[in-house]
Design a protein around this motif. Structure first.
Motif, PDB file in Angstrom:
ATOM      1  N   ARG A  85     -50.215  37.661 -85.727  1.00 44.88           N
ATOM      2  CA  ARG A  85     -50.971  37.533 -84.484  1.00 44.88           C
ATOM      3  C   ARG A  85     -52.388  37.081 -84.791  1.00 44.88           C
ATOM      4  N   ILE A  86     -52.914  36.218 -83.931  1.00 48.25           N
ATOM      5  CA  ILE A  86     -54.314  35.811 -84.006  1.00 48.25           C
ATOM      6  C   ILE A  86     -54.903  36.020 -82.620  1.00 48.25           C
ATOM      7  N   TYR A  87     -55.820  36.974 -82.522  1.00 50.05           N
ATOM      8  CA  TYR A  87     -56.412  37.281 -81.225  1.00 50.05           C
ATOM      9  C   TYR A  87     -57.676  36.466 -80.942  1.00 50.05           C
ATOM     10  N   LEU A  88     -58.260  35.831 -81.958  1.00 52.64           N
ATOM     11  CA  LEU A  88     -59.405  34.958 -81.684  1.00 52.64           C
ATOM     12  C   LEU A  88     -58.927  33.810 -80.801  1.00 52.64           C
ATOM     13  N   PRO A  89     -59.609  33.534 -79.677  1.00 58.80           N
ATOM     14  CA  PRO A  89     -59.131  32.482 -78.762  1.00 58.80           C
ATOM     15  C   PRO A  89     -59.007  31.124 -79.463  1.00 58.80           C
ATOM     16  N   GLN A  90     -57.912  30.441 -79.159  1.00 59.33           N
ATOM     17  CA  GLN A  90     -57.673  29.133 -79.763  1.00 59.33           C
ATOM     18  C   GLN A  90     -58.800  28.150 -79.449  1.00 59.33           C
ATOM     19  N   GLU A  91     -59.359  28.219 -78.234  1.00 61.46           N
ATOM     20  CA  GLU A  91     -60.420  27.292 -77.866  1.00 61.46           C
ATOM     21  C   GLU A  91     -61.667  27.510 -78.730  1.00 61.46           C
ATOM     22  N   TYR A 104     -55.055  39.927 -71.006  1.00 60.09           N
ATOM     23  CA  TYR A 104     -54.315  40.888 -71.830  1.00 60.09           C
ATOM     24  C   TYR A 104     -55.083  42.203 -71.933  1.00 60.09           C
ATOM     25  N   MET A 105     -56.383  42.114 -72.189  1.00 63.19           N
ATOM     26  CA  MET A 105     -57.186  43.329 -72.344  1.00 63.19           C
ATOM     27  C   MET A 105     -57.282  44.117 -71.048  1.00 63.19           C
ATOM     28  N   ARG A 106     -57.179  43.429 -69.917  1.00 64.43           N
ATOM     29  CA  ARG A 106     -57.201  44.158 -68.640  1.00 64.43           C
ATOM     30  C   ARG A 106     -56.043  45.149 -68.563  1.00 64.43           C
ATOM     31  N   THR A 111     -57.243  30.713 -74.365  1.00 60.04           N
ATOM     32  CA  THR A 111     -58.637  30.839 -73.928  1.00 60.04           C
ATOM     33  C   THR A 111     -59.060  32.305 -73.938  1.00 60.04           C
ATOM     34  N   TYR A 112     -60.369  32.512 -73.836  1.00 65.53           N
ATOM     35  CA  TYR A 112     -60.844  33.889 -73.724  1.00 65.53           C
ATOM     36  C   TYR A 112     -60.353  34.520 -72.423  1.00 65.53           C
ATOM     37  N   ASP A 113     -60.248  33.734 -71.361  1.00 63.57           N
ATOM     38  CA  ASP A 113     -59.733  34.268 -70.097  1.00 63.57           C
ATOM     39  C   ASP A 113     -58.326  34.824 -70.283  1.00 63.57           C
TER      40      ASP A 113
END
Length: 316
Positions: A177-183, A124-126, A117-119
């Motif tokens: 790696r794929i950083y686009l959210p799976q959802e 991770y970005m935090r 998810t984006y969350d």
């Protein structure tokens, strides 16, 4: 800080962060030198996992733990960048929690290559981009630090999301790696296998469009806090935001196809962004107003208008 320490960080930034380096050149010396050192430390840690082909995960973790101990002042720093970073940590009272969050995020890259998810991605970005924003704010030392910090976090996330959107091809080819959210991918009918095959489609373009819009909201929230920074830091940070966001123009011009080729900014385009931003800054010292005028990020009214008409779904 000794000049050799500053130069070591500067060399790393010139080599690996050309867009940010251009904006850094406009920072006042007191912040510019510290920024070279911070960036050098960030890249040294990042490259432990990004350039780790053939290196066992245990060795990557051990190297990051060694960097953590050096950055926290628990062991002797190795090399000029770590020496200077340890000095910065004490001078600007950079919290141990921010250093730990950053190194923890780098460690998560060893095992995590997809985000549900984006969350999850935001968590991770935090530890990565947001921690960088917090440390940058510390060395700028604004009068209203607590007011500026939430905006710095959002701007750091915006920069990193732009990198993720720009680097889809590189991340999957070189690091799986794929950083686009799976959802997001699922909601538009895009599979990991399609991205792994570098298979562009209208569905992939639609998923990219959605994440681009999300990222542009982060820019709006982040830029809104530039006014709380010291006056001599506002234009350089604004310039960095304009330059990073300019990748969105290139992504759109490629009809969101970041799988065939990576969007990049030419020197001419960067200089044009620089000139436009400085010109409008001369007449208006309002970061929000200048960003709306010169950046690739549309204002909210235009975004809502396009959303109400279904937006533009690119075609092959």
């Amino acid at each position: 800080m000794q000049q050799k320490h500053i130069d070591a960080g500067k060399t790393i930034q010139q080599r690996t962060g050309k867009t940010f380096y251009l904006a850094t050149k406009f920072l006042p010396e007191r912040v510019r030198h510290a920024t070279h050192v911070l960036y050098g430390f960030f890249r040294i840690a990042d490259e432990v996992v990004d350039d780790a082909e053939g290196v066992p995960p245990d060795r990557q973790r051990a190297k990051l733990e060694s960097l953590r101990a050096q950055a926290l002042g628990e062991t002797e720093p190795e090399g000029p960048v770590l020496e200077a970073f340890e000095e910065l940590r004490r001078e600007y009272d950079i919290a141990d929690d921010e250093i730990n969050s950053f190194v923890d995020a780098m460690q998560s890259d060893i095992e995590t290559d997809r985000y549900e998810t984006y969350d999850d991605l935001e968590s991770y970005m935090r530890g990565s981009a947001a921690a960088v924003g917090v440390m940058m704010t510390a060395i700028m030392d604004p009068d209203e630090r607590e007011v500026a910090l939430p905006h710095a976090v959002k701007l750091g996330e915006a920069f990193q999301m732009t990198n993720f959107l720009r680097d889809v091809r590189e991340d999957v080819v070189e690091r799986d790696r794929i950083y686009l959210p799976q959802e997001t991918l699922r909601s538009y009918g895009v599979s990991d296998a399609q991205i792994e095959r570098l298979e562009y489609s209208d569905s992939f373009a639609a998923a990219m469009t959605a994440e681009l819009k999300r990222t542009e909201e982060l820019y709006r929230e982040g830029v809104a806090g530039i006014r709380y920074l010291p006056e001599d830091c506002q234009l350089p940070v604004l310039l960095a935001a304009v330059l990073y966001a300019e990748h969105h123009t290139v992504i759109r011009s490629q009809e969101y196809d970041v799988l065939s080729r990576e969007p990049s900014l030419s020197t001419t385009r960067k200089l044009r962004c620089l000139a436009k931003t400085r010109w409008h800054w001369h007449w208006s010292r309002d970061p929000d107003a200048v960003f709306r005028r010169v950046s690739a990020v549309p204002d909210r009214d235009r975004d809502r208008h396009e959303a109400g008409h279904g937006g533009r779904v690119p075609t092959q």
